[in-house]
Design a protein around this motif. Structure first.
Motif, mmCIF file in Angstrom:
data_model
loop_
_atom_site.group_PDB
_atom_site.id
_atom_site.type_symbol
_atom_site.label_atom_id
_atom_site.label_comp_id
_atom_site.label_asym_id
_atom_site.label_seq_id
_atom_site.Cartn_x
_atom_site.Cartn_y
_atom_site.Cartn_z
ATOM 1 N N LEU A 267 49.576 9.182 -113.617
ATOM 2 C CA LEU A 267 49.385 7.610 -113.040
ATOM 3 C C LEU A 267 50.790 6.884 -112.821
ATOM 4 C CD1 LEU A 267 45.957 7.452 -114.668
ATOM 5 C CD2 LEU A 267 46.228 8.378 -112.612
ATOM 6 N N GLY A 268 49.737 5.738 -112.038
ATOM 7 C CA GLY A 268 51.057 4.852 -111.787
ATOM 8 C C GLY A 268 51.390 5.400 -110.101
ATOM 9 N N THR A 269 53.258 4.128 -110.313
ATOM 10 C CA THR A 269 53.277 4.305 -108.707
ATOM 11 C C THR A 269 54.759 4.543 -108.871
ATOM 12 O OG1 THR A 269 53.249 1.746 -109.086
ATOM 13 C CG2 THR A 269 54.510 2.317 -108.015
ATOM 14 N N TRP A 270 54.442 5.417 -107.526
ATOM 15 C CA TRP A 270 55.952 6.577 -107.351
ATOM 16 C C TRP A 270 56.293 6.208 -106.501
ATOM 17 C CZ3 TRP A 270 57.149 10.346 -110.458
ATOM 18 C CH2 TRP A 270 56.853 10.990 -111.235
ATOM 19 N N ARG A 271 57.572 5.819 -105.950
ATOM 20 C CA ARG A 271 58.245 5.768 -104.814
ATOM 21 C C ARG A 271 59.356 7.283 -104.245
ATOM 22 N NH1 ARG A 271 58.545 1.984 -109.260
ATOM 23 N NH2 ARG A 271 58.794 0.014 -108.573
ATOM 24 N N GLN A 272 59.060 6.819 -102.884
ATOM 25 C CA GLN A 272 58.974 7.867 -101.864
ATOM 26 C C GLN A 272 60.958 7.429 -101.950
ATOM 27 O OE1 GLN A 272 56.969 9.276 -98.750
ATOM 28 N NE2 GLN A 272 58.973 8.791 -97.349
ATOM 29 N N LEU A 273 61.652 8.492 -102.220
ATOM 30 C CA LEU A 273 63.189 8.987 -102.074
ATOM 31 C C LEU A 273 63.214 9.627 -101.545
ATOM 32 C CD1 LEU A 273 64.297 7.974 -105.439
ATOM 33 C CD2 LEU A 273 63.528 6.823 -104.072
ATOM 34 N N ALA A 274 62.269 10.414 -100.763
ATOM 35 C CA ALA A 274 63.153 11.404 -99.569
ATOM 36 C C ALA A 274 62.020 12.049 -99.086
ATOM 37 C CB ALA A 274 63.722 12.623 -99.793
ATOM 38 N N ALA A 275 61.665 12.558 -97.624
ATOM 39 C CA ALA A 275 60.225 13.576 -96.923
ATOM 40 C C ALA A 275 60.831 14.369 -96.107
ATOM 41 C CB ALA A 275 59.327 12.901 -96.793
ATOM 42 N N ILE A 276 59.901 15.533 -96.179
ATOM 43 C CA ILE A 276 60.026 15.995 -94.807
ATOM 44 C C ILE A 276 59.031 15.005 -94.153
ATOM 45 C CG2 ILE A 276 58.982 18.313 -93.256
ATOM 46 C CD1 ILE A 276 59.430 19.416 -95.984
ATOM 47 N N PRO A 277 59.334 14.774 -92.981
ATOM 48 C CA PRO A 277 58.680 13.913 -92.014
ATOM 49 C C PRO A 277 57.361 14.523 -91.656
ATOM 50 C CG PRO A 277 61.137 14.131 -91.388
ATOM 51 C CD PRO A 277 60.739 14.839 -91.730
ATOM 52 N N GLN A 278 56.344 13.401 -91.687
ATOM 53 C CA GLN A 278 55.455 13.817 -91.313
ATOM 54 C C GLN A 278 54.673 13.418 -89.734
ATOM 55 O OE1 GLN A 278 53.199 16.053 -92.656
ATOM 56 N NE2 GLN A 278 55.207 16.909 -93.487
ATOM 57 N N GLY B 136 38.008 19.474 -100.845
ATOM 58 C CA GLY B 136 38.511 20.560 -100.023
ATOM 59 C C GLY B 136 39.423 21.187 -99.793
ATOM 60 N N PRO B 137 40.474 22.679 -99.798
ATOM 61 C CA PRO B 137 41.623 22.814 -100.166
ATOM 62 C C PRO B 137 42.717 22.277 -100.604
ATOM 63 C CG PRO B 137 41.642 22.983 -97.849
ATOM 64 C CD PRO B 137 40.100 22.659 -98.426
ATOM 65 N N THR B 138 43.338 22.728 -101.650
ATOM 66 C CA THR B 138 44.617 22.286 -101.488
ATOM 67 C C THR B 138 44.910 22.096 -100.879
ATOM 68 O OG1 THR B 138 44.337 23.507 -103.964
ATOM 69 C CG2 THR B 138 46.900 22.211 -103.638
ATOM 70 N N ASN B 139 45.849 20.281 -100.817
ATOM 71 C CA ASN B 139 46.806 20.445 -99.762
ATOM 72 C C ASN B 139 47.976 19.238 -100.987
ATOM 73 O OD1 ASN B 139 45.529 17.593 -100.357
ATOM 74 N ND2 ASN B 139 44.929 17.314 -98.414
ATOM 75 N N TYR B 140 48.279 19.066 -102.086
ATOM 76 C CA TYR B 140 49.930 18.460 -102.548
ATOM 77 C C TYR B 140 49.539 19.095 -103.936
ATOM 78 C CZ TYR B 140 50.979 13.954 -104.608
ATOM 79 O OH TYR B 140 51.813 13.759 -105.446
ATOM 80 N N SER C 53 51.621 25.614 -97.557
ATOM 81 C CA SER C 53 52.198 26.134 -96.423
ATOM 82 C C SER C 53 53.452 25.756 -96.622
ATOM 83 C CB SER C 53 51.709 25.820 -94.902
ATOM 84 O OG SER C 53 51.575 24.453 -94.695
ATOM 85 N N ARG C 54 54.116 24.857 -97.188
ATOM 86 C CA ARG C 54 55.678 23.965 -97.701
ATOM 87 C C ARG C 54 55.551 23.210 -96.299
ATOM 88 N NH1 ARG C 54 55.784 28.996 -99.971
ATOM 89 N NH2 ARG C 54 56.643 29.182 -101.624
ATOM 90 N N THR C 55 55.010 23.052 -95.509
ATOM 91 C CA THR C 55 55.163 22.573 -93.922
ATOM 92 C C THR C 55 55.524 20.400 -94.381
ATOM 93 O OG1 THR C 55 53.148 21.696 -93.777
ATOM 94 C CG2 THR C 55 54.017 23.958 -92.500
ATOM 95 N N SER C 56 55.110 20.272 -96.050
ATOM 96 C CA SER C 56 54.852 18.830 -96.246
ATOM 97 C C SER C 56 55.977 19.098 -97.521
ATOM 98 C CB SER C 56 54.080 17.727 -96.546
ATOM 99 O OG SER C 56 53.106 18.067 -97.399
ATOM 100 N N GLY C 57 56.949 18.187 -97.753
ATOM 101 C CA GLY C 57 57.204 18.110 -99.019
ATOM 102 C C GLY C 57 57.703 16.415 -99.768
#
Length: 174
Positions: A20-31, A99-103, A121-125
């Motif tokens: 829990l708490g705040t997380w900063r996104q440092l990189a991602a697969i663009p969505q 629903g189904p796992t997506n995270y 499916s590894r399409t997000s990251g």
């Protein structure tokens, strides 16, 4: 005959309270949902009254305005706690509470300093961190974790963060 894709392996145990708490996104697969984000993309997780995880994602847009969306995460995997279904009301295909796992949390840094999250499916990251920047040793661990999760680090783009990375570059070239 199509081959069955095996989902990435979650961490052996996710302590939800520590996550829990705040997380900063440092990189991602663009969505599609984060293309509007120019910098300072973050996720804030807290427990809601039902015992689920309240999700508040935010970023600063290219127009220098704050964009926010609120959702809910439900733990689907009681054994590890690291596989969840995240939903956002009003967002097509993401508006059902259960629903189904997506995270899937596939890797964690020491003391929950960073996390690697993907989907079956590894399409997000997403590379998330508590701080706005990681030291070089942590970045090497992140790259190893991305590869171990069966993903290509060149598909991840760095996310500009105040006090951290200012450029958008493929993670493999960082």
């Amino acid at each position: 005959m199509p081959t069955q894709i095996t989902a990435p392996t979650p961490v052996p145990r996710l302590d939800v309270e520590r996550y829990l708490g705040t997380w900063r996104q440092l990189a991602a697969i663009p969505q599609y949902f984060n293309l509007q984000c120019a910098r300072d993309t973050q996720a804030n997780y807290s427990l809601d009254p039902q015992g689920n995880i309240a999700v508040r994602n935010s970023c600063i847009t290219w127009q220098n305005t704050l964009s926010e969306i609120n959702g809910t995460a439900v733990v689907n995997d009681r054994e590890t706690g690291a596989q969840l279904h995240v939903s956002f009301p009003g967002v097509p295909t993401q508006d059902r509470l259960e629903g189904p796992t997506n995270y899937i949390v596939t890797a964690l840094g020491p003391a929950y300093s960073w996390a690697l999250v993907t989907d079956p499916s590894r399409t997000s990251g997403f590379v998330l961190a508590r701080a706005a920047a990681l030291e070089e040793g942590a970045w090497r661990a992140v790259l190893a974790a991305v590869t171990a999760a069966g993903q290509n680090p060149c598909l991840y783009l760095t996310s500009p963060t105040t006090g951290g990375e200012s450029r958008i570059v493929p993670l493999c070239l960082r």
